[in-house]
Design a protein around this motif. Structure first.
Motif, PDB file in Angstrom:
ATOM      1  N   GLY A  74       7.220  -5.911 -13.286  1.00 55.21           N
ATOM      2  CA  GLY A  74       7.755  -4.599 -13.834  1.00 55.21           C
ATOM      3  C   GLY A  74       7.191  -3.394 -13.240  1.00 55.21           C
ATOM      4  O   GLY A  74       7.028  -2.292 -13.985  1.00 55.21           O
ATOM      5  N   GLN A  75       6.930  -3.330 -11.877  1.00 60.20           N
ATOM      6  CA  GLN A  75       6.216  -2.095 -11.589  1.00 60.20           C
ATOM      7  C   GLN A  75       7.424  -1.294 -10.734  1.00 60.20           C
ATOM      8  O   GLN A  75       7.026  -0.375 -10.266  1.00 60.20           O
ATOM      9  N   GLY A  76       8.711  -1.695 -10.789  1.00 62.52           N
ATOM     10  CA  GLY A  76       9.608  -1.059 -10.192  1.00 62.52           C
ATOM     11  C   GLY A  76      10.772  -1.469  -9.196  1.00 62.52           C
ATOM     12  O   GLY A  76      10.532  -2.882  -9.358  1.00 62.52           O
ATOM     13  N   THR A  77      11.828  -0.889  -8.868  1.00 59.44           N
ATOM     14  CA  THR A  77      12.862  -1.894  -8.255  1.00 59.44           C
ATOM     15  C   THR A  77      12.578  -1.755  -6.668  1.00 59.44           C
ATOM     16  O   THR A  77      11.483  -1.263  -6.339  1.00 59.44           O
ATOM     17  N   ARG A  78      13.345  -2.549  -6.051  1.00 60.74           N
ATOM     18  CA  ARG A  78      12.826  -2.753  -4.894  1.00 60.74           C
ATOM     19  C   ARG A  78      12.832  -1.711  -3.756  1.00 60.74           C
ATOM     20  O   ARG A  78      11.844  -1.307  -3.056  1.00 60.74           O
ATOM     21  N   PRO A 101      -4.468  -1.139   2.896  1.00 66.01           N
ATOM     22  CA  PRO A 101      -3.020  -0.407   2.429  1.00 66.01           C
ATOM     23  C   PRO A 101      -1.926  -1.186   3.075  1.00 66.01           C
ATOM     24  O   PRO A 101      -2.168  -1.723   4.427  1.00 66.01           O
ATOM     25  N   GLU A 102      -1.042  -1.448   2.623  1.00 66.65           N
ATOM     26  CA  GLU A 102       0.401  -2.265   2.910  1.00 66.65           C
ATOM     27  C   GLU A 102       1.548  -1.439   3.081  1.00 66.65           C
ATOM     28  O   GLU A 102       1.886  -1.089   1.854  1.00 66.65           O
ATOM     29  N   LYS A 103       1.883  -1.279   4.193  1.00 56.98           N
ATOM     30  CA  LYS A 103       3.268  -0.199   4.331  1.00 56.98           C
ATOM     31  C   LYS A 103       4.500  -1.431   4.506  1.00 56.98           C
ATOM     32  O   LYS A 103       5.559  -0.829   4.189  1.00 56.98           O
ATOM     33  N   LYS A 104       4.349  -2.566   4.317  1.00 53.23           N
ATOM     34  CA  LYS A 104       5.645  -3.496   4.410  1.00 53.23           C
ATOM     35  C   LYS A 104       5.760  -4.192   3.234  1.00 53.23           C
ATOM     36  O   LYS A 104       5.045  -5.211   2.823  1.00 53.23           O
ATOM     37  N   PRO A 105       6.730  -3.871   2.427  1.00 54.36           N
ATOM     38  CA  PRO A 105       6.851  -4.432   1.294  1.00 54.36           C
ATOM     39  C   PRO A 105       7.496  -6.123   1.483  1.00 54.36           C
ATOM     40  O   PRO A 105       7.514  -6.673   0.381  1.00 54.36           O
ATOM     41  N   GLU A 106       8.076  -6.187   2.451  1.00 54.63           N
ATOM     42  CA  GLU A 106       8.564  -7.574   2.852  1.00 54.63           C
ATOM     43  C   GLU A 106       7.349  -8.741   3.235  1.00 54.63           C
ATOM     44  O   GLU A 106       7.767  -9.709   3.444  1.00 54.63           O
ATOM     45  N   ARG A 107       6.149  -7.925   3.049  1.00 58.35           N
ATOM     46  CA  ARG A 107       5.268  -8.984   3.730  1.00 58.35           C
ATOM     47  C   ARG A 107       4.983 -10.208   2.489  1.00 58.35           C
ATOM     48  O   ARG A 107       5.080  -9.931   1.486  1.00 58.35           O
ATOM     49  N   LYS A 108       4.895 -11.243   3.024  1.00 61.99           N
ATOM     50  CA  LYS A 108       4.676 -12.612   2.103  1.00 61.99           C
ATOM     51  C   LYS A 108       3.171 -12.535   1.841  1.00 61.99           C
ATOM     52  O   LYS A 108       2.107 -12.331   2.585  1.00 61.99           O
ATOM     53  N   ILE A 109       2.863 -12.795   0.580  1.00 61.75           N
ATOM     54  CA  ILE A 109       1.465 -13.045  -0.022  1.00 61.75           C
ATOM     55  C   ILE A 109       1.641 -14.199  -0.779  1.00 61.75           C
ATOM     56  O   ILE A 109       2.259 -14.703  -1.357  1.00 61.75           O
ATOM     57  N   ASP A 110       0.178 -14.696  -0.847  1.00 62.20           N
ATOM     58  CA  ASP A 110      -0.070 -15.872  -2.025  1.00 62.20           C
ATOM     59  C   ASP A 110      -0.831 -15.270  -3.384  1.00 62.20           C
ATOM     60  O   ASP A 110      -1.653 -14.783  -3.154  1.00 62.20           O
ATOM     61  N   PRO A 111       0.173 -15.392  -4.397  1.00 61.60           N
ATOM     62  CA  PRO A 111      -0.335 -14.709  -5.531  1.00 61.60           C
ATOM     63  C   PRO A 111      -1.651 -15.283  -5.894  1.00 61.60           C
ATOM     64  O   PRO A 111      -2.484 -14.734  -6.769  1.00 61.60           O
ATOM     65  N   ALA A 112      -2.050 -16.630  -5.652  1.00 61.10           N
ATOM     66  CA  ALA A 112      -3.214 -17.082  -6.157  1.00 61.10           C
ATOM     67  C   ALA A 112      -4.487 -16.901  -5.351  1.00 61.10           C
ATOM     68  O   ALA A 112      -5.495 -16.690  -5.926  1.00 61.10           O
ATOM     69  N   HIS A 113      -4.232 -16.144  -4.106  1.00 61.63           N
ATOM     70  CA  HIS A 113      -5.390 -15.670  -3.451  1.00 61.63           C
ATOM     71  C   HIS A 113      -5.381 -14.134  -2.563  1.00 61.63           C
ATOM     72  O   HIS A 113      -6.535 -13.669  -2.825  1.00 61.63           O
ATOM     73  N   ASN A 114      -4.318 -13.701  -2.768  1.00 65.81           N
ATOM     74  CA  ASN A 114      -4.338 -12.147  -2.481  1.00 65.81           C
ATOM     75  C   ASN A 114      -4.422 -11.491  -3.699  1.00 65.81           C
ATOM     76  O   ASN A 114      -3.547 -11.609  -4.564  1.00 65.81           O
TER      77      ASN A 114
END
Length: 252
Positions: free
Chosen positions: A15-19, A37-50
């Motif tokens: 719920g933090q905003g639209t794409r 800082p992360e400038k690439k919103p398409e980056r893949k992350i692991d919710p359990a570890h990042n």
């Protein structure tokens, strides 16, 4: 292997905003992943570890959320409504923006309502084939016929010709001389205004209705109308195992 998702999807589901809004946040350096800082919103992350931060706030991820709500009168069982407050709107500290009520209670009905985003569990609880018990307490105006229990047990024909599944009626207090009767009713389906329509067939009218339980989930009596809490792990497991048991029965 952990399930990875895009950073913009992660933040969007929380719920933090639209794409497009999240893309702009990233461009302005408002989003951090693991302290960088992360400038690439398409980056893949692991919710359990990042660890994800937005404007210095840690944004925790929850794939599923489960809340038990004691629904008050005057609130509608919906995700949004132009006239009335919604049950989802009562869940103030939710992480996700895709929660919905499992089934509906009329605007003037109180009691147990499950709020979640787990569609599979909702299907298990709501499918007419599963015959999940739903228990209600009601105050009823009018004299209950002497064969009310038997007629409920056989299934009633509603005013539109619909035949209900067998239901269990327990008369807690038989009203005398115009006084209200108090009953507990167990049904295994959820047709529109069903409880009220069933008593209309018996020549009575429901003046107060409260759902006490649904499947293995029972209303937490410490919750006042409008209050809620997350389900415990045990409650979630019981609900899910109930669905699996019903599924096995259907196969058998």
């Amino acid at each position: 292997m952990a399930k990875e998702i895009r950073l913009d999807k992660y933040l969007g589901e929380m719920g933090q905003g639209t794409r497009s809004q999240i893309k702009e946040m990233a461009r302005k350096g408002r989003i951090y992943v693991d302290g960088q800082p992360e400038k690439k919103p398409e980056r893949k992350i692991d919710p359990a570890h990042n660890q994800v931060e937005l404007d210095g706030r840690i944004i925790a991820y929850a794939e599923y959320e489960y809340y038990i709500l004691n629904k008050p009168q005057g609130v509608v069982s919906a995700t949004e409504d132009s006239r009335y407050e919604t049950v989802v709107g009562l869940i103030l500290d939710r992480k996700r923006d895709d929660l919905f009520p499992v089934g509906r209670l009329d605007i003037d009905t109180e009691g147990l309502l499950l709020i979640t985003n787990d569609g599979d569990l909702a299907h298990q609880l709501l499918s007419p084939k599963k015959h999940v018990d739903k228990v209600y307490f009601a105050r009823v105006e009018g004299e209950l016929p002497s064969d009310a229990k038997e007629r409920m047990k056989e299934g009633l024909e509603l005013s539109d010709g619909t035949i209900t599944l067998p239901a269990d009626l327990e008369i807690l207090n038989q009203g005398q001389n115009g006084a209200l009767s108090e009953i507990r009713l167990t049904i295994r389906e959820g047709k529109f205004h069903q409880v009220k329509r069933m008593f209309e067939v018996l020549g009575c009218s429901v003046v107060y209705l409260k759902r006490l339980s649904m499947g293995s989930l029972t209303l937490d009596e410490t919750l006042k109308p409008g209050q809620y809490r997350p389900l415990t792990e045990e409650e979630i497991l019981r609900l899910k195992s109930h669905g699996k048991e019903r599924k096995a029965e259907d196969v058998g």
